[in-house]
Each structure stands twice: as C-alpha cells, then as structure tokens.
Motif scaffolding. Structure first.
Motif, mmCIF file in Angstrom:
data_model
loop_
_atom_site.group_PDB
_atom_site.id
_atom_site.type_symbol
_atom_site.label_atom_id
_atom_site.label_comp_id
_atom_site.label_asym_id
_atom_site.label_seq_id
_atom_site.Cartn_x
_atom_site.Cartn_y
_atom_site.Cartn_z
ATOM 1 N N LEU A 1 26.626 33.240 40.005
ATOM 2 C CA LEU A 1 27.391 34.467 39.797
ATOM 3 C C LEU A 1 28.842 34.200 39.414
ATOM 4 N N GLY A 2 29.295 32.974 39.626
ATOM 5 C CA GLY A 2 30.689 32.656 39.322
ATOM 6 C C GLY A 2 31.633 33.178 40.392
ATOM 7 N N LEU B 1 29.565 41.432 39.236
ATOM 8 C CA LEU B 1 28.622 40.626 40.017
ATOM 9 C C LEU B 1 27.322 41.380 40.260
ATOM 10 N N LEU B 2 27.425 42.682 40.450
ATOM 11 C CA LEU B 2 26.232 43.509 40.640
ATOM 12 C C LEU B 2 25.338 43.446 39.400
ATOM 13 N N ILE B 3 25.934 43.550 38.231
ATOM 14 C CA ILE B 3 25.168 43.503 36.978
ATOM 15 C C ILE B 3 24.547 42.123 36.783
ATOM 16 N N LYS B 4 25.329 41.054 37.031
ATOM 17 C CA LYS B 4 24.784 39.694 36.915
ATOM 18 C C LYS B 4 23.614 39.494 37.871
ATOM 19 N N MET B 5 23.791 39.959 39.110
ATOM 20 C CA MET B 5 22.753 39.796 40.111
ATOM 21 C C MET B 5 21.481 40.533 39.712
ATOM 22 N N SER B 6 21.633 41.720 39.153
ATOM 23 C CA SER B 6 20.449 42.484 38.758
ATOM 24 C C SER B 6 19.700 41.778 37.636
#
Length: 139
Positions: free
Chosen positions: A25-26, A46-51
C-alpha cells in the motif's frame, strides 16, 4: 462485522503480514495496525488500493455492504479462477496429508521468495551507494 475486522480478514486471506500489506500500500506497518483496530480513518487512496489488491469493493472494506465484489470484480475473479481451475481440481483430488504437505511447501516457497526479494533490495541499495562513492572518489 466492522471494517477493522474486514481489513485484518482480507490481509490474512492474502497471507500477508501487516508489514507486507503496508509495503504494497505504500504506508507503514503502524498505519495498517491502526486501520485494523479502527483507530485510524483509512485514507481514500489506501482504501482504493486495498480494494484493488483484495478484489473487493470499498463498501465491503468499510462494512457498508456484505457484497464483496461488483460485477467487474466478479468477472475478474471468474477469469482468474478459469486460469487456475485445473490446479484447484488437482488439489481437491489429493489426500488430506498431501494437501497439508502442498500448503506447507507453498508457504516455504513464499518465504524463500520474500527473502530473495529482500536480499535483492538490499543488494541494489548497496550497489547504488557503491556507485555514488565511486563517483565521489573520481571527482
């Protein structure tokens, strides 16, 4: 289920440590830990990356919905399952002990791969430092 539990569940489903998810996630391990215990609002990026990494909707992560995937996510999942379906079938035909052995082997391969990646990162960092030192000494 609260979002903090979903984040932990999704991370464990990917067989990642908090450090591993943080690297992807960085962010930091501490930020992942705080997200998991609900002490930290998840930044939108981070929410978008995680999804995307977990192939679930942001609503699922935030516990706004129990539906993990939207249509495009389900299509991606089906495509991936089609690619590896023969492996799943072969795994299902193994005895319990052979399934456990295969899982242990996969875990060891993942550990070895992670160790190799860390070694490569260490080597690259030191090589860059050596290159800079060589440039400085030639000036």
């Amino acid at each position: 289920m609260e979002s903090k539990n979903r984040i932990r569940e999704l991370r464990k489903n990917l067989n990642l440590s908090q450090e591993g998810l943080a690297a992807i996630l960085g962010t930091t391990q501490q930020a992942v830990s705080r997200m998991e215990i609900g002490a930290y609002d998840i930044p939108t990026d981070l929410l978008i990356k995680m999804s995307k990494i977990c192939n679930v909707t942001t609503d699922y992560i935030l516990s706004c919905s129990d539906i993990k995937r939207d249509l495009s996510g389900q299509v991606r999942m089906n495509h991936e399952m089609d690619r590896y379906y023969d492996i799943v079938l072969r795994y299902q035909h193994l005895t319990d002990i052979n399934q456990k052995t295969l899982m242990a082997l996969l875990e060891r391969l993942e550990q070895a791969q992670n160790e190799q990646e860390k070694l490569g990162q260490w080597y690259n960092a030191h090589r860059k430092e050596d290159d800079r030192n060589a440039e400085d000494s030639s000036m």
